[in-house]
Design a protein around this motif. Structure first.
Motif, PDB file in Angstrom:
ATOM      1  N   VAL A 154      11.091  11.828  -2.775  1.00  0.00           N
ATOM      2  CA  VAL A 154      10.735  10.890  -1.707  1.00  0.00           C
ATOM      3  C   VAL A 154      10.522   9.511  -2.325  1.00  0.00           C
ATOM      4  CG1 VAL A 154       8.982  10.329   0.013  1.00  0.00           C
ATOM      5  CG2 VAL A 154       9.690  12.697  -0.330  1.00  0.00           C
ATOM      6  N   PRO A 155      11.102   8.458  -1.762  1.00  0.00           N
ATOM      7  CA  PRO A 155      10.888   7.110  -2.320  1.00  0.00           C
ATOM      8  C   PRO A 155       9.412   6.735  -2.338  1.00  0.00           C
ATOM      9  CG  PRO A 155      12.703   7.102  -0.742  1.00  0.00           C
ATOM     10  CD  PRO A 155      12.047   8.443  -0.623  1.00  0.00           C
ATOM     11  N   LYS A 156       8.966   6.199  -3.461  1.00  0.00           N
ATOM     12  CA  LYS A 156       7.570   5.741  -3.599  1.00  0.00           C
ATOM     13  C   LYS A 156       7.443   4.357  -2.967  1.00  0.00           C
ATOM     14  CE  LYS A 156       4.149   5.064  -7.367  1.00  0.00           C
ATOM     15  NZ  LYS A 156       3.109   4.715  -6.476  1.00  0.00           N
ATOM     16  N   LEU A 157       6.500   4.211  -2.067  1.00  0.00           N
ATOM     17  CA  LEU A 157       6.272   2.931  -1.412  1.00  0.00           C
ATOM     18  C   LEU A 157       5.398   2.066  -2.318  1.00  0.00           C
ATOM     19  CD1 LEU A 157       5.610   4.180   2.226  1.00  0.00           C
ATOM     20  CD2 LEU A 157       7.711   3.161   1.319  1.00  0.00           C
ATOM     21  N   GLU A 158       5.915   0.884  -2.680  1.00  0.00           N
ATOM     22  CA  GLU A 158       5.211   0.008  -3.616  1.00  0.00           C
ATOM     23  C   GLU A 158       4.948  -1.358  -2.996  1.00  0.00           C
ATOM     24  OE1 GLU A 158       5.993   0.501  -8.001  1.00  0.00           O
ATOM     25  OE2 GLU A 158       7.977   0.873  -7.191  1.00  0.00           O
ATOM     26  N   PHE A 159       3.893  -1.992  -3.514  1.00  0.00           N
ATOM     27  CA  PHE A 159       3.526  -3.326  -3.057  1.00  0.00           C
ATOM     28  C   PHE A 159       3.366  -4.253  -4.256  1.00  0.00           C
ATOM     29  CE2 PHE A 159       1.907  -0.307   0.049  1.00  0.00           C
ATOM     30  CZ  PHE A 159       2.419  -0.818   1.233  1.00  0.00           C
ATOM     31  N   TYR A 160       3.558  -5.542  -4.004  1.00  0.00           N
ATOM     32  CA  TYR A 160       3.440  -6.561  -5.043  1.00  0.00           C
ATOM     33  C   TYR A 160       2.372  -7.569  -4.621  1.00  0.00           C
ATOM     34  CZ  TYR A 160       7.998  -4.551  -6.138  1.00  0.00           C
ATOM     35  OH  TYR A 160       9.026  -3.676  -6.422  1.00  0.00           O
ATOM     36  N   HIS A 161       1.276  -7.609  -5.381  1.00  0.00           N
ATOM     37  CA  HIS A 161       0.222  -8.559  -5.040  1.00  0.00           C
ATOM     38  C   HIS A 161       0.664  -9.968  -5.444  1.00  0.00           C
ATOM     39  CE1 HIS A 161      -3.694 -10.560  -4.873  1.00  0.00           C
ATOM     40  NE2 HIS A 161      -4.064  -9.557  -4.089  1.00  0.00           N
ATOM     41  N   PRO A 162       0.443 -10.968  -4.590  1.00  0.00           N
ATOM     42  CA  PRO A 162       0.935 -12.323  -4.886  1.00  0.00           C
ATOM     43  C   PRO A 162       0.314 -12.944  -6.127  1.00  0.00           C
ATOM     44  CG  PRO A 162      -0.484 -12.318  -2.943  1.00  0.00           C
ATOM     45  CD  PRO A 162      -0.189 -10.888  -3.266  1.00  0.00           C
ATOM     46  N   SER A 163      -0.836 -12.451  -6.578  1.00  0.00           N
ATOM     47  CA  SER A 163      -1.478 -13.033  -7.768  1.00  0.00           C
ATOM     48  C   SER A 163      -1.028 -12.371  -9.056  1.00  0.00           C
ATOM     49  CB  SER A 163      -3.003 -12.924  -7.650  1.00  0.00           C
ATOM     50  OG  SER A 163      -3.478 -13.669  -6.555  1.00  0.00           O
TER      51      SER A 163
END
Length: 321
Positions: free
Chosen positions: A163-172
């Motif tokens: 299953v694709p891992k859902l990732e996020f990128y913090h702007p800092s």
């Protein structure tokens, strides 16, 4: 004189062997009862009491772990599975993970919590991998291969269902590569639904999110900033320690989010201290999101491509309507 003769006759007929047999039998019975008592006590100490304590520990973990998953893994829910003893004073409890695409659940992996009679829960099974593509100058007979060594910017998949891992990128935080998978939407039929984790170029309030997200996209989960920007800048791994609001699109969802986090923080666990710190931070600084999970048709997700506030976009599961 007659009484004296009777007493002497009774003494003469005293059965010493019978008396010894009776005394020996009592002694044997006493030893057997003592041994049985010791055996039962050892059994209770080694098996019954640990089993009762382990069951209490399992009930404690069941009382918070499914909610912990809901708040720490994007658009993911946990259902308790079977448990089994792995050592004399230890046990493992399995949880099945599901993601919601619209209102349909799809398998998203398994997690096992290992614990002992004294607690000490440890999470196992949250393993992921990537697909290493051959280099541009590689020979034509070099094929892609699976690898648990994750290269920078590679798309990750969760075991055992890929299953694709859902990732996020913090702007800092600083990243060498930010995934934007809008091109992949062109290969998905428009009568399908897909989930996508989108990251923002700055933390946003819920009202600001509603202003930029198309109404035909369903808000499923929001990644919440729980550290100062300076902390995210110094330690980019903090953006992977997700805390999220699964009630994002509910009325009073943010209030419910804080109430549930506070409830979890009061349940004795390895995570209690961290949860208390998180609740304190959010009550002091408010709730802002650096990413959300949305579900919708490919054409609706494609509307996010032109948004000036969107940085990363990681495609998750997809399904037919």
């Amino acid at each position: 004189m007659l009484e004296d003769k009777n007493v002497k006759n009774d003494d003469m007929f005293f059965d010493e062997k019978a008396f010894l047999r009776k005394a020996r039998l009592k002694s044997v019975l006493r030893i057997v009862l003592i041994s049985l008592g010791i055996t039962i006590s050892i059994f209770i100490l080694l098996f019954v009491i640990p089993e009762v304590v382990l069951q209490n520990q399992e009930n404690r973990i069941d009382s918070f772990y499914p909610d912990l998953v809901k708040f720490s893994q994007p658009n993911t829910y946990a259902i308790p599975g079977e448990s089994y003893n792995v050592r004399l004073f230890g046990r493992q409890k399995k949880y099945y993970l599901f993601r919601l695409i619209g209102n349909k659940p799809y398998p998203a992996g398994m997690i096992t919590v290992d614990f002992d009679v004294w607690g000490g829960e440890q999470t196992k099974g949250s393993t992921f991998f990537c697909v290493n593509e051959p280099g541009i100058n590689g020979s034509s007979d070099v094929f892609s291969k699976l690898s648990t060594v994750i290269t920078e910017g590679a798309k990750k998949f969760l075991v055992p269902y890929a299953v694709p891992k859902l990732e996020f990128y913090h702007p800092s935080s600083n990243y060498e590569k930010i995934i934007r998978e809008f091109d992949a939407l062109e290969n998905i039929p428009n009568d399908n639904l897909a989930e996508m984790a989108v990251s923002f170029k700055k933390p946003l309030t819920f009202d600001e999110i509603k202003a930029i997200i198309p109404e035909d996209l369903k808000l499923m989960w929001g990644a919440v900033s729980v550290f100062d920007d300076e902390d995210y800048e110094k330690n980019s791994y903090l953006s992977e320690r997700l805390v999220g609001n699964p009630y994002l699109d509910n009325i009073n969802g943010e209030k419910q989010f804080i109430i549930e986090l506070e409830r979890l923080s009061n349940i004795p666990s390895y995570h209690s201290k961290t949860l208390k710190r998180t609740v304190s931070y959010l009550e002091k600084n408010g709730i802002k999101y650096y990413g959300i999970v949305v579900v919708g048709r490919p054409e609706s997700l494609m509307k996010l491509y032109s948004s000036q506030m969107i940085s990363g976009a990681v495609l998750g599961l997809e399904t037919r309507l």
